[in-house]
Design an enzyme around this catalytic site. Sequence first.
Site, PDB file in Angstrom:
ATOM      1  N   GLU A 132       0.725  -1.328   0.042  1.00 12.17           N
ATOM      2  CA  GLU A 132       0.136   0.001  -0.025  1.00 12.17           C
ATOM      3  C   GLU A 132       0.866   1.292   0.000  1.00 12.17           C
ATOM      4  OE1 GLU A 132      -3.786   0.472   1.596  1.00 12.17           O
ATOM      5  OE2 GLU A 132      -3.640  -1.580   2.749  1.00 12.17           O
ATOM      6  N   ASP A 153      -4.406  -1.638   9.956  1.00 13.77           N
ATOM      7  CA  ASP A 153      -5.113  -2.407   9.200  1.00 13.77           C
ATOM      8  C   ASP A 153      -4.565  -3.763   8.674  1.00 13.77           C
ATOM      9  OD1 ASP A 153      -6.565  -0.043   9.240  1.00 13.77           O
ATOM     10  OD2 ASP A 153      -6.443   0.513   7.097  1.00 13.77           O
TER      11      ASP A 153
END
Length: 357
Positions: A147, A159
């Site tokens: 990410e 996350d």
Amino acid sequence: MYGRPSSFRADAPGRVNLIGEHTDYNEGFVLPLAIPQRTRVEIGPRNDATVRAWTSANPDDAPVTWQLGAEAPTGAWSDYVQGVVFVLLRAGHPLGGFDVRVESDVPVGAGLSSSAALAIALLRGLRDTFALTLSDLDLARLGQAAENDFVGAPVGILDLMASSLAGERTALFLDTRTLAWRSVPLPAGLGIAVVDSGITHAHATGDYRLRRDECTRAAALLGVPALRDADLAGAGGLPPPLDGRVRHVVTEDARVLEAVEAIERGDLPRLGQLFLASHASMRDDFAVSLPPIDRLVEVAAAHPAVFGARLTGGGFGGSIVLACRAGAEREAARTTAERWARETGGTPRVHVPWEVS
């Protein structure tokens, strides 16, 4: 899948962060929980270096196709698949070509970490497909790298760790500096609900990135490695809005520690107070809430079965999480959503408790 059976299947859940917002990239504490919704992948290895990726969300689209080692961001959903392949190859893990089909019921843009669920599901599937020696912690780190370094979303580790390690009735208490973690079972009297405002957000652009930059600047001005090391006295010497950013991180870290204690001793009213204090801090000091979200929290908190509520996720839209009396969470969430919709004209959805249609 592409006219032939898949060989490997894997999945991973979305997550709701109970408390500890914008603390992960400041090396602080977080307390996420897995949600029932999951992302699933089916993988079939190939005899060449081609990767083909398809999602059930766009069933009429042709598969996204590329050659291993030629990953390039396009701004599409497949960037997350390419990003995972990119970081695995960069780390020296042996991959061959493969076909992958993705399906998911994790809501996108709702603050419930659909991107992390995709990354971890794919990493689990590729670990099995190519017999990669990777721990669950390794998967979280690789997912964050995908990410950050490929997609361009400056997310912290929260996350990915939650999707890799948290349970649906067992929260993950995580120190994001050391990555030390332990499971925190929820007491029987506590129910959790999630109401999505319908106001979507994105982490790769906009104010989320600005908040990260502000925290970095504040830490540099205070001469500390990260805002985890700051204190309220130091916040008082900074100009706005940096002073508020520091106040939020310092007080939010303290709230996470107290929330763990409250859960472990079953003090649910205190947990509710911490939820409300967290939301106020996100609204006033960190400025990541919106007036409609503030009202959604107010409506939820007014329900007699709700101990407290707060914005969850990166902010600027998304969902709120409710700490409720067990057994009443479904009714509390529905009532909250319906009242808020009447007041605002919004289109909320209840994601937890989740009913399979």
